[in-house]
Structures are given as C-alpha cells and as structure tokens.
Design a protein around this motif. Structure first.
Motif, PDB file in Angstrom:
ATOM      1  N   LEU A 232       4.142   1.731  -9.554  1.00  0.00           N
ATOM      2  CA  LEU A 232       3.029   2.210  -8.695  1.00  0.00           C
ATOM      3  C   LEU A 232       1.836   2.063  -8.949  1.00  0.00           C
ATOM      4  N   ASP A 233       0.892   1.342  -8.483  1.00  0.00           N
ATOM      5  CA  ASP A 233      -0.558   1.023  -8.894  1.00  0.00           C
ATOM      6  C   ASP A 233      -1.194   2.378  -8.434  1.00  0.00           C
TER       7      ASP A 233
ATOM      8  N   ASN B 280       0.966  -1.314   0.285  1.00  0.00           N
ATOM      9  CA  ASN B 280      -0.147  -0.029   0.052  1.00  0.00           C
ATOM     10  C   ASN B 280       0.785   1.146   0.056  1.00  0.00           C
ATOM     11  N   GLY B 281       0.241   2.435  -0.102  1.00  0.00           N
ATOM     12  CA  GLY B 281       0.989   3.668  -0.231  1.00  0.00           C
ATOM     13  C   GLY B 281       1.575   4.000   1.141  1.00  0.00           C
ATOM     14  N   GLU B 282       1.085   3.627   2.093  1.00  0.00           N
ATOM     15  CA  GLU B 282       1.769   4.011   3.628  1.00  0.00           C
ATOM     16  C   GLU B 282       3.183   3.061   3.385  1.00  0.00           C
ATOM     17  N   GLU B 283       3.149   1.897   3.223  1.00  0.00           N
ATOM     18  CA  GLU B 283       4.215   1.037   3.400  1.00  0.00           C
ATOM     19  C   GLU B 283       5.379   1.364   2.509  1.00  0.00           C
ATOM     20  N   ALA B 284       4.977   2.070   1.188  1.00  0.00           N
ATOM     21  CA  ALA B 284       5.706   2.508   0.230  1.00  0.00           C
ATOM     22  C   ALA B 284       6.582   3.752   0.569  1.00  0.00           C
ATOM     23  N   LEU B 285       5.823   4.618   1.002  1.00  0.00           N
ATOM     24  CA  LEU B 285       6.356   5.940   1.554  1.00  0.00           C
ATOM     25  C   LEU B 285       7.443   5.339   2.900  1.00  0.00           C
TER      26      LEU B 285
ATOM     27  N   GLY C   2      -6.299   3.117   1.125  1.00  0.00           N
ATOM     28  CA  GLY C   2      -5.449   4.193   1.891  1.00  0.00           C
ATOM     29  C   GLY C   2      -5.094   5.141   0.963  1.00  0.00           C
ATOM     30  N   ILE C   3      -3.915   5.360   1.116  1.00  0.00           N
ATOM     31  CA  ILE C   3      -2.893   6.292  -0.004  1.00  0.00           C
ATOM     32  C   ILE C   3      -3.013   5.962  -0.941  1.00  0.00           C
ATOM     33  N   ASP C   4      -3.665   6.500  -1.999  1.00  0.00           N
ATOM     34  CA  ASP C   4      -3.638   5.902  -3.529  1.00  0.00           C
ATOM     35  C   ASP C   4      -2.342   6.164  -4.229  1.00  0.00           C
ATOM     36  N   GLY C   5      -2.322   5.778  -5.511  1.00  0.00           N
ATOM     37  CA  GLY C   5      -0.941   5.970  -6.270  1.00  0.00           C
ATOM     38  C   GLY C   5      -0.714   7.265  -6.635  1.00  0.00           C
ATOM     39  N   MET C   6      -1.690   7.847  -6.859  1.00  0.00           N
ATOM     40  CA  MET C   6      -1.527   9.360  -7.266  1.00  0.00           C
ATOM     41  C   MET C   6      -0.868  10.204  -6.121  1.00  0.00           C
ATOM     42  N   GLU C   7      -1.658   9.825  -4.644  1.00  0.00           N
ATOM     43  CA  GLU C   7      -0.990  10.734  -3.732  1.00  0.00           C
ATOM     44  C   GLU C   7       0.509  10.275  -3.428  1.00  0.00           C
TER      45      GLU C   7
ATOM     46  N   MET D 228       3.426   4.273 -13.614  1.00  0.00           N
ATOM     47  CA  MET D 228       2.072   3.992 -12.848  1.00  0.00           C
ATOM     48  C   MET D 228       1.847   2.620 -13.683  1.00  0.00           C
ATOM     49  N   ILE D 229       0.992   1.951 -12.618  1.00  0.00           N
ATOM     50  CA  ILE D 229       0.280   0.800 -13.035  1.00  0.00           C
ATOM     51  C   ILE D 229      -1.176   0.743 -13.029  1.00  0.00           C
ATOM     52  N   THR D 230      -2.073   0.723 -13.843  1.00  0.00           N
ATOM     53  CA  THR D 230      -3.346   0.516 -13.592  1.00  0.00           C
ATOM     54  C   THR D 230      -4.241  -0.644 -14.312  1.00  0.00           C
TER      55      THR D 230
END
Length: 116
Positions: A52-53, A34-39, A58-63, A79-81
């Motif tokens: 990045l998906d 998820n975004g939190e873990e990535a940051l 939670g925190i999405d890829g754009m954020e 970006m992945i979608t």
C-alpha cells in the motif's frame, strides 16, 4: 494455497514493477490505482497481503490502512513510500502495518519481504 496480494499505488509503473517482481512467488496479484478502488476490491476478494502506497490522491494509504484494520484486521499490510519519513513509518506500524518499503526498491527486496 496463498491468498492473493493486492498492490495499491497511483503510479502504473510501480504497480507493474511490483506485480512482475512477485510473479516468481507464484502468488496471484491484483492491483488498484487508488484507495477507493482498493477498498472496493477488498469487498470482492479475500487478500492475504496488501502492498500500500502512503501518498495517493483521494483516500491516501494511511486512511486505507485505518479502514482495512477495521474491516479486515487479518490482512497483512506493507506500506510503500517514496518519502520515507520516520514519522509516517512509526504511524503506519502503530496502525497495524507489518513493514515498510521505501521506493525505489529492488525485486529481490520485495520478494524477501513478501515471503516473510
């Protein structure tokens, strides 16, 4: 030596597929669900590329993309979608993503994109 690649997707199968696809490039990969873990991982390690998906709970890829641009503008982001809309692709590129990968993807496509 290449910097490691961070794979961020809330689907475990996608993270595994991407990691396996990149094994032949002999580049270290790390994953975040998820975004939190990535940051958090970005604070611990120096990555050269993030896959990045866009859509995650939670925190999405754009954020994540926006925040990474502020703290680490040198990192390249693809970006992945699964929902490849032109609008989100254009927005992601404007925010500084270098490319866009649509699910489902094939391993050769991923390797070619990452190698560039």
């Amino acid at each position: 030596m290449r910097k490691p690649i961070l794979i961020v997707d809330d689907e475990k199968n996608i993270r595994m597929t991407l990691s396996q696809s990149l094994e032949s490039l002999e580049t270290e990969t790390d994953t975040a669900g998820n975004g939190e873990e990535a940051l958090a991982k970005l604070k611990e390690k120096d990555f050269g590329l993030i896959l990045l998906d866009i859509r995650m709970p939670g925190i999405d890829g754009m954020e994540v993309l926006r925040q990474v641009r502020e703290i680490r503008p040198d990192i390249r982001i693809i970006m992945i979608t699964a929902y490849g809309t032109i609008e989100s692709a254009v927005e992601a590129i404007k925010l500084g993503a270098v490319d866009f990968l649509q699910k489902p993807f094939d391993p050769d496509e991923i390797r070619a994109l990452v190698s560039r």
